[in-house]
Scaffold this active site. Structure first.
Site: not given
Length: 164
Positions: A59, A72, A76, A107-109
């Site tokens: 990611h 992605s 975003q 960091f993955i969200m």
């Protein structure tokens, strides 16, 4: 659908990790989209920790200016991360660096429905987690991302089919 066709169609819902779809395909035929999704999630959680870590590391950083996958990029963009001021970009970069140093994965969200402020707050909060807690949180977020992407993929396929 052959295994190759299945992986080609569905494999991208897990960022650069078609192995999840390959493992889930062993459980076909699926009685529903939800069952297929659940099998993919089960395979992700049952995978060797090295595969899970590779999935997480595939990611991109949130708010990056590097080239990332189209999916992605769109996610975003919708969260406002492609319109960061220089100051915001620097803060996201710093938080991303601190997070990776702490956990060895980005960091993955699941950012759908979020904005840059809520994402930044989550980054600040989650960096205090233990490694084990954050690993589980990150995998849970990957599950959410995969569901959004799977639903988008199916909608796109239905649109293509209905056009013919």
């Amino acid at each position: 659908m052959s295994k190759t066709d299945f992986v080609d169609s569905i494999g991208s819902v897990f960022e650069h990790s078609p192995w999840v779809a390959k493992k889930a395909w062993m459980h076909h035929p699926f009685s529903s989209l939800e069952q297929m999704y659940q099998k993919m999630i089960e395979e992700m959680y049952a995978a060797d920790p090295s595969l899970q870590l590779a999935l997480l590391r595939s990611h991109p950083d949130l708010g990056t200016r590097m080239e990332i996958s189209e999916t992605s990029t769109n996610e975003q963009l919708q969260a406002g991360l492609s319109q960061l001021s220089e100051e915001e970009f620097n803060e996201f970069s710093r938080l991303n660096k601190e997070y990776v140093q702490a956990f060895s994965f980005p960091f993955i969200m699941a950012v759908r429905g979020q904005d840059k402020h809520s994402i930044k707050q989550s980054m600040k909060k989650r960096i205090a987690n233990s490694y084990e807690a954050e690993l589980q949180t990150a995998l849970n977020e990957v599950s959410k991302i995969a569901k959004f992407r799977l639903l988008d993929t199916v909608r796109d396929e239905e649109t293509i089919i209905s056009e013919y």
